[in-house]
Design a protein around this motif. Structure first.
Motif, mmCIF file in Angstrom:
data_model
loop_
_atom_site.group_PDB
_atom_site.id
_atom_site.type_symbol
_atom_site.label_atom_id
_atom_site.label_comp_id
_atom_site.label_asym_id
_atom_site.label_seq_id
_atom_site.Cartn_x
_atom_site.Cartn_y
_atom_site.Cartn_z
ATOM 1 N N CYS A 370 0.827 -1.201 0.000
ATOM 2 C CA CYS A 370 0.000 0.000 0.000
ATOM 3 C C CYS A 370 0.868 1.260 0.000
ATOM 4 N N ARG A 371 0.296 2.332 -0.524
ATOM 5 C CA ARG A 371 0.981 3.623 -0.531
ATOM 6 C C ARG A 371 0.863 4.290 0.838
ATOM 7 N N ALA A 372 1.478 5.474 0.944
ATOM 8 C CA ALA A 372 1.548 6.150 2.241
ATOM 9 C C ALA A 372 0.163 6.526 2.756
ATOM 10 N N ASN A 373 -0.764 6.879 1.856
ATOM 11 C CA ASN A 373 -2.097 7.302 2.282
ATOM 12 C C ASN A 373 -3.111 6.163 2.200
ATOM 13 N N GLU A 374 -2.628 4.920 2.213
ATOM 14 C CA GLU A 374 -3.508 3.764 2.142
ATOM 15 C C GLU A 374 -3.202 2.813 3.289
ATOM 16 N N GLU A 375 -4.146 1.944 3.581
ATOM 17 C CA GLU A 375 -3.956 0.902 4.575
ATOM 18 C C GLU A 375 -4.566 -0.391 4.070
ATOM 19 N N PRO A 385 -7.187 -9.305 1.328
ATOM 20 C CA PRO A 385 -7.148 -7.891 1.719
ATOM 21 C C PRO A 385 -6.729 -7.018 0.548
ATOM 22 N N ARG A 386 -7.126 -5.771 0.610
ATOM 23 C CA ARG A 386 -6.753 -4.825 -0.444
ATOM 24 C C ARG A 386 -6.491 -3.462 0.169
ATOM 25 N N CYS A 387 -5.809 -2.628 -0.605
ATOM 26 C CA CYS A 387 -5.453 -1.296 -0.129
ATOM 27 C C CYS A 387 -6.648 -0.356 -0.286
ATOM 28 N N VAL A 388 -6.994 0.324 0.765
ATOM 29 C CA VAL A 388 -8.061 1.327 0.728
ATOM 30 C C VAL A 388 -7.489 2.639 1.243
ATOM 31 N N GLU A 389 -7.979 3.727 0.698
ATOM 32 C CA GLU A 389 -7.508 5.035 1.129
ATOM 33 C C GLU A 389 -7.936 5.299 2.570
ATOM 34 N N THR A 390 -7.031 5.848 3.333
ATOM 35 C CA THR A 390 -7.333 6.159 4.723
ATOM 36 C C THR A 390 -8.190 7.416 4.806
ATOM 37 N N ALA A 391 -8.885 7.539 5.931
ATOM 38 C CA ALA A 391 -9.697 8.724 6.160
ATOM 39 C C ALA A 391 -8.801 9.945 6.332
ATOM 40 N N GLY A 392 -9.310 11.094 5.925
ATOM 41 C CA GLY A 392 -8.585 12.334 6.145
ATOM 42 C C GLY A 392 -8.784 12.814 7.566
ATOM 43 N N THR A 393 -7.701 13.222 8.230
ATOM 44 C CA THR A 393 -7.759 13.637 9.634
ATOM 45 C C THR A 393 -7.147 15.016 9.781
ATOM 46 N N CYS A 394 -7.909 15.928 10.373
ATOM 47 C CA CYS A 394 -7.440 17.286 10.651
ATOM 48 C C CYS A 394 -7.420 17.480 12.158
ATOM 49 N N THR A 395 -6.326 18.042 12.675
ATOM 50 C CA THR A 395 -6.137 18.198 14.116
ATOM 51 C C THR A 395 -5.906 19.661 14.452
ATOM 52 N N VAL A 396 -6.546 20.103 15.545
ATOM 53 C CA VAL A 396 -6.366 21.452 16.082
ATOM 54 C C VAL A 396 -6.002 21.297 17.553
ATOM 55 N N PHE A 397 -4.950 21.999 18.001
ATOM 56 C CA PHE A 397 -4.555 21.901 19.395
ATOM 57 C C PHE A 397 -3.769 23.134 19.799
ATOM 58 N N GLY A 398 -3.720 23.377 21.097
ATOM 59 C CA GLY A 398 -2.874 24.429 21.644
ATOM 60 C C GLY A 398 -3.294 25.818 21.231
ATOM 61 N N ASP A 399 -2.309 26.653 20.966
ATOM 62 C CA ASP A 399 -2.484 28.084 20.653
ATOM 63 C C ASP A 399 -2.633 28.226 19.160
ATOM 64 N N PRO A 400 -3.831 28.079 18.596
ATOM 65 C CA PRO A 400 -4.129 26.927 17.770
ATOM 66 C C PRO A 400 -3.085 26.624 16.712
ATOM 67 N N HIS A 401 -2.720 25.353 16.727
ATOM 68 C CA HIS A 401 -1.879 24.769 15.695
ATOM 69 C C HIS A 401 -2.744 23.801 14.909
ATOM 70 N N PHE A 402 -2.569 23.816 13.592
ATOM 71 C CA PHE A 402 -3.419 23.036 12.700
ATOM 72 C C PHE A 402 -2.571 22.034 11.922
ATOM 73 N N LYS A 403 -3.050 20.819 11.859
ATOM 74 C CA LYS A 403 -2.513 19.827 10.938
ATOM 75 C C LYS A 403 -3.640 19.456 9.988
ATOM 76 N N THR A 404 -3.491 19.788 8.708
ATOM 77 C CA THR A 404 -4.576 19.651 7.753
ATOM 78 C C THR A 404 -4.816 18.187 7.377
#
Length: 756
Positions: A370-375, A385-404
């Motif tokens: 599988c590729r980096a964005n697959e599991e 089993p087969r490779c499926v795209e992973t869910a997109g995850t966005c994180t907000v924390f602290g004084d706000p820091h964002f991971k898209t």
């Protein structure tokens, strides 16, 4: 014998003594010695050649040499994208940014079961170690190549480690004659219309073992036609003692790797050297000929048997069916099946009753990377089993820091309401984030999260308060949004609120500043907002509402383009965009030190780069009203480590960071913790290397001082005892030898009168 001198092998023996006198030999002895010398001169090159071929040229290959990189892990910022590096032979590796680290890997053919590797002298590939190929009828073939005779498609050849195996394949079919298709041009066996075996459908391009009792009988689906054939196993280079038969495979494999220096015009087989055009038999069923350094071997394919293994007997090279009763039904676990009846034994196996014998087929699952964005996942009801795209995850924390959604990090301290994420194509939902300045001049933290999904408006607030359409609800909660259910509950690990919808949307909120939004893969290229567009690339995540991309130095312009609501939604009337927070470096180093200690977070730093979280922590402690803002970065890092499958210890107890927003924490709450830094201590703390050394030195010094005091006390006691003994001896001597009339009584001790 042979000796090694200056890196070269040469014949050697006892050298003659220079002082030894040469004796005159008679003519007949001289002639005999001359013939012996001539034979030795002729024999030495042959012995050297054989030894070089059989002993000296045989080297055990170092497994994995040159297949990996060693050194420190490099950091990267653009998640999922290819990274160009300055490493030696960089063209041999493909490097991508994964979890903040540069991850490099080779794309080389598997050589785990290759007994004869190409030497570096004959290899044309500087990147990969390869298994030695074959020369057949003047044409080169790579190891693993398989081909058919142009004039006889049933005659097949396969090259494995400089050995070509020639055989005649056997055809097999299970379908009725009216469904049997004639062999296609260039093929040997007929095929059955429709890819089904024992009533089970075989996917296009998939292989299936027609009988688990004979795993060499394999069927392949192509163009909606199923073709089945049996081939003999290829002849292996390694001896029988170096072969291993896996339970679910047809043929054995070699268990070692060797490198042979090539010998022109000769064949190496099972550690033996064979001259060109000579014939040899590895076993009684195989005939081989050495041609141009390649061993060409013929072995017959054993017939396909319809009887069970318990009714088979050995017949020389192949088994045969013994006389057995043919019945019209089969019995399995108390169930009776009629002849030709089929049934499934699960998603991977199906069976048929054939004349009283149960014949079961089994699907073959191909190797999948599988590729980096697959599991890798096994869908319900499927075999492989087969490779499926992973869910997109966005994180907000602290004084706000964002991971898209696409892994880009940025920080934004606006104190208003913003569109965090939304389905900008289908308009099925949108999520808004309200920030609060908490009385600071430049900082802010997430205050509330609002989800609008069809007829529901769900608000997640401080202290885990939840409102649905303006009314506070108790958890757990189940509601209906259009045609789907929405559930809200509490997580057992840290007590955070988790909202889930049937379409795959999920929101996690800890009630004080940590927020994570997950959307399923089918929302790719449909998202917009502060969390980015979820298109697989983080380079264009800073795209404003007007579609204009922004650079890393234009985060405020990008974020303010997604502002929603009026002035009342802002906790500060005026944002100080140009001002940068000033921070004491010693203070930030002290508070953020636990992120640099691997054991605090279960050695997650080998899976996830903590550098972005360290930078976020340094920023958060600059202007912190609660005194424990660094804990937000710890929680975000721990959450991401847990999502990657890392087993975390109790990091909250180790770092004194309890769940929830901790008010009025002071430096004293963390000074005695061994995992925090040394910059704010008078002396280095025990948690650092310097502190541990100082503590050990202090303990050693205390131990020495204690021993010194003990020795001094012992010496004093010894001296006192000796004085007492001497005093007693003196008293005894005086009593014996001095008359009592000469002794004067001692006045009692008393305090002298005061002087006037």
């Amino acid at each position: 014998m042979c000796c090694k001198s200056s890196g070269k092998w040469k014949p050697c023996g006892p050298s003659p003594s220079p002082n030894r006198q040469q004796q005159q030999l008679p003519p007949e002895s001289a002639s005999k010695l001359s013939r012996q010398t001539h034979w030795r001169t002729f024999r030495v090159p042959i012995l050297v050649l054989i030894l070089l071929s059989m002993l000296l040229q045989l080297q055990t290959a170092a497994a994995g040499v040159g297949d990996s990189l060693h050194g420190d892990l490099l950091s990267c910022s653009v998640e999922g994208e290819e990274v160009l590096t300055g490493i030696q032979n960089s063209k041999c590796f493909k490097c991508i940014c994964q979890n903040g680290f540069v991850n490099c890997a080779k794309s080389c053919p598997a050589i785990d079961d290759c007994y004869l590797l190409e030497s570096k002298l004959e290899s044309s590939d500087p990147c990969c170690r390869k298994c030695k190929g074959c020369i057949f009828r003047g044409l080169p073939y790579e190891s693993g190549a398989e081909w058919s005779d142009p004039e006889d498609p049933c005659k097949t050849y396969k090259c494995i480690a400089s050995v070509v195996t020639e055989t005649i394949q056997k055809c097999y079919s299970q379908c009725d004659d009216n469904q049997l298709q004639a062999p296609r041009p260039g093929e040997c066996c007929p095929s059955c219309q429709g890819c089904k075996i024992n009533g089970q459908t075989v996917a296009e391009g998939q292989e299936v073992v027609a009988s688990i009792d004979d795993r060499c009988l394999v069927c392949h689906c192509g163009d909606n036609q199923l073709t089945c054939a049996k081939k003999t196993c290829p002849i292996l280079q390694c001896p029988k003692t170096k072969q291993k038969q896996h339970p679910n495979e047809c043929c054995p494999r070699c268990t070692e790797q060797r490198v042979f220096i090539p010998v022109t015009g000769k064949c190496i087989f099972n550690n033996k050297l064979h001259y060109d055009k000579t014939q040899f038999m590895p076993d009684r069923c195989t005939n081989c000929t050495c041609l141009n350094g390649t061993s060409i071997c013929q072995r017959a394919t054993c017939p396909i048997l319809e009887c069970a293994p318990e009714f088979q007997e050995d017949d020389g090279c192949c088994p045969r069916c013994a006389v057995a009763e043919v019945r019209s039904e089969c019995s399995l676990e108390g169930i009776i099946y009629k002849n030709n009846e089929t049934w499934n034994m699960g998603p991977c196996r199906s069976c048929r009753c054939n004349g009283g014998t149960i014949r079961c087929s089994e699907m073959r699952c191909p190797e999948v990377k599988c590729r980096a964005n697959e599991e890798l996942k096994l869908p319900p009801g499927e075999c492989c089993p087969r490779c499926v795209e992973t869910a997109g995850t966005c994180t907000v924390f602290g004084d706000p820091h964002f991971k898209t959604f696409d892994g880009k990090f940025f920080s934004f301290q606006g104190s208003c309401k913003y569109q965090l994420a939304a389905d900008c194509h289908g308009h099925s939902f949108h999520i808004r984030l309200t920030n609060d300045g908490r009385g600071t001049k430049r900082s802010s933290w997430a205050k509330t999260v609002t989800l609008k999904l069809h007829n529901l408006r769900i608000n997640l607030g401080q202290k885990l308060r939840v409102k649905v359409n303006g009314t506070r609800v108790m958890l757990p909660y189940v509601g209906r949004a259009g045609d789907q259910n929405v559930t809200i509950g509490r997580l057992a690990e840290d007590g955070a609120v988790l909202l889930r919808s049937e379409m795959g949307l999920a929101i996690e909120w800890d009630g004080s500043g940590f927020l994570q939004v997950s959307v399923p893969a089918h929302f790719k290229h449909r998202m917009c907002g502060l969390c980015g567009n979820f298109n697989g690339s983080g380079r264009d995540d800073l795209t404003g509402r007007d579609g204009r991309p922004h650079g890393d130095d234009e985060v405020w312009h990008f974020a303010n383009s997604w502002k929603v609501g009026g002035p009342k939604s802002c906790s500060r009337q005026r944002e100080n965009i140009a001002a940068l927070p000033t921070c004491n470096k010693r203070r930030s180093s002290f508070y953020c030190q636990p992120l640099r200690i691997s054991e605090v977070f279960g050695h997650c730093d080998s899976r996830l780069n903590p550098i972005n979280y360290i930078d976020s922590c340094r920023m958060d402690v600059c202007e912190c009203p609660s005194g424990s803002c660094h804990c937000d970065s710890f929680a975000a890092y721990a959450h991401e480590c847990r999502r990657l499958g890392v087993q975390l210890p109790d990091w909250r107890s180790s770092t004194n960071c309890p769940a929830g927003w901790r008010r009025n924490a002071t430096l004293a709450n963390f000074l005695d913790n061994e995992y925090y830094g040394d910059s704010l201590r008078r002396f280095p703390g025990p948690g650092s290397l310097k502190g541990r050394r100082r503590k050990q030195q202090q303990q050693h010094l205390q131990h020495l001082q204690q021993r010194s005091r003990q020795n001094q006390n012992q010496q004093k006691q010894h001296q006192l005892q000796k004085q007492n003994q001497n005093q007693l001896l003196d008293n005894e001597f005086i009593k014996k030898h001095v008359p009592s009339s000469l002794l004067q009584q001692r006045a009692p001790d008393r305090t002298p009168p005061p002087l006037h």
